[in-house]
Design an enzyme around this catalytic site. Structure first.
Site, mmCIF file in Angstrom:
data_model
loop_
_atom_site.group_PDB
_atom_site.id
_atom_site.type_symbol
_atom_site.label_atom_id
_atom_site.label_comp_id
_atom_site.label_asym_id
_atom_site.label_seq_id
_atom_site.Cartn_x
_atom_site.Cartn_y
_atom_site.Cartn_z
ATOM 1 N N GLU A 45 -28.864 -6.079 -9.880
ATOM 2 C CA GLU A 45 -28.660 -7.532 -9.873
ATOM 3 C C GLU A 45 -28.601 -8.075 -11.308
ATOM 4 O O GLU A 45 -29.434 -7.737 -12.150
ATOM 5 C CB GLU A 45 -29.798 -8.219 -9.113
ATOM 6 C CG GLU A 45 -29.619 -9.730 -8.998
ATOM 7 C CD GLU A 45 -30.773 -10.418 -8.291
ATOM 8 O OE1 GLU A 45 -30.533 -11.353 -7.517
ATOM 9 O OE2 GLU A 45 -31.939 -10.025 -8.517
ATOM 10 N N LYS A 127 -24.850 -14.848 -4.275
ATOM 11 C CA LYS A 127 -26.111 -14.863 -3.535
ATOM 12 C C LYS A 127 -26.271 -16.194 -2.806
ATOM 13 O O LYS A 127 -26.109 -17.265 -3.401
ATOM 14 C CB LYS A 127 -27.261 -14.647 -4.519
ATOM 15 C CG LYS A 127 -28.621 -14.400 -3.900
ATOM 16 C CD LYS A 127 -29.621 -14.045 -4.993
ATOM 17 C CE LYS A 127 -30.989 -13.677 -4.440
ATOM 18 N NZ LYS A 127 -31.937 -13.310 -5.525
ATOM 19 N N CYS A 161 -31.256 -8.411 -4.092
ATOM 20 C CA CYS A 161 -32.679 -8.679 -4.208
ATOM 21 C C CYS A 161 -33.281 -9.196 -2.896
ATOM 22 O O CYS A 161 -33.169 -8.539 -1.868
ATOM 23 C CB CYS A 161 -32.896 -9.651 -5.367
ATOM 24 S SG CYS A 161 -34.563 -9.695 -6.060
#
Length: 335
Positions: A45, A127, A161
């Site tokens: 990430e 995200k 994540c």
């Protein structure tokens, strides 16, 4: 016929807040993975230009000092550094997945990109919800790029994540019959007092994702280098909140089994595993959450893939059609 290939994941520190330096280092890792026979390589990430760890160490007002450098070194889609990465995938005949801080004019997003082995961008995504302090830096994604892509290596998806702690997001991915999943992590370097932020809990999230979705999970992970630590830590209080290392990369099979011998947490390198998509059929025979093991009559998911925009531009034709709209008030008077 079963598809078989070799996968690699990166455990390494970025060149912190130096986008060109990150690209140079990444190309070296891509070349090494290709030389080792890998067909796909995955980075963690925000590996470009590094995860902004300062958000967890100081108040936002203090962190303003980092904003301009981080903004200017974030990746722009179709920018020169972006194109260099696509060319590296082509030059080395390898699929490439990586996480980046994506700059779109004045805003930043936690993004993931997937290139094929000919250097074509297959998918970019953002995200859906940045986690906690990340919201001081990044904007939200939406469902328009929440997808699984059909490739010659199978159906590939990506999440970042703590998206792996979102049950509905995971189920949406499972519904698209994912076979290879990239679980991108930044490193497990902060808040040693918080078990939920550590490697054990979060690697378990990647492992359970493989078990629940009956798919292979590639879990690349960053490392916090001494150079990064020296930039970030200026007080004793900050030193108690973050440490060097935090690398815990791994690859999991569709039964949840780890497929690699892990590297030490402060060591940089690549992990490799042989992938056989045929093994997924064995795992699916026990439990397919969106097939024979589902109960849509009891629970089901609403999945909105509509692109969300702050501005809708109306054409003259749209405006003309609006003039024909009749609105009735409570008094039944036409307006």
């Amino acid at each position: 016929m079963s598809i078989k290939f070799k996968a690699s994941v990166v455990q390494a520190a970025p060149v912190f807040m130096d986008l060109d330096g990150c690209v140079d280092k990444a190309i070296g890792l891509i070349e090494r993975a290709s030389q080792e026979g890998a067909d796909i390589i995955a980075f963690g990430e925000c590996w470009f230009p590094g995860y902004p760890w300062w958000i967890w160490l100081s108040p936002t007002a203090h962190n303003v000092q980092y904003f301009q450098q981080y903004h200017e070194n974030s990746l722009v889609v179709d920018g020169p550094q972006f194109k260099r990465l696509g060319q590296a995938a082509k030059d080395n005949n390898i699929f490439l997945s990586f996480g980046a801080s994506e700059r779109d004019h004045g805003s930043l997003y936690i993004a993931q990109f997937l290139f094929d082995n000919e250097g074509n961008l297959l998918k970019g995504r953002r995200k859906l919800k940045p986690t906690h302090m990340e919201r001081t830096v990044y904007g939200d994604g939406d469902g328009s790029d929440f997808d699984v892509i059909d490739t010659e290596l199978g159906r590939i998806g990506q999440l970042a994540c703590w998206e792996h702690l979102q049950p509905l997001s995971k189920y949406a991915m499972f519904s698209m019959h994912e076979q290879v999943h990239i679980a991108a992590w930044p490193s497990f370097s902060t808040y040693p007092q918080a078990y939920a932020l550590g490697a054990t809990a979060n690697n378990a999230a990647s492992q359970v994702y493989a078990l629940e979705g009956q798919c292979y999970v590639l879990a690349p992970c960053g490392v916090l280098s001494q150079e990064m630590y020296d930039v970030l830590v200026t007080t004793e209080e900050q030193a108690e909140l973050i440490g060097v290392g935090g690398g815990f990369a791994q690859i999991y099979g569709p039964d949840g089994s780890p497929l690699c011998e892990p590297l030490p947490e402060n060591e940089e390198g690549l992990l490799f595993a042989e992938i056989d998509l045929g093994a997924i059929s064995i795992a699916k025979s026990f439990a397919d959450p969106v097939g024979h093991y589902s109960r849509p009559d009891v629970t089901r998911l609403l999945f909105n893939k509509t692109r969300q925009s702050p501005v809708d531009v109306l054409s003259p034709t749209d405006l003309a059609s609006q003039e024909d709209i009749v609105i009735e008030t409570d008094d039944n008077q036409e307006q």
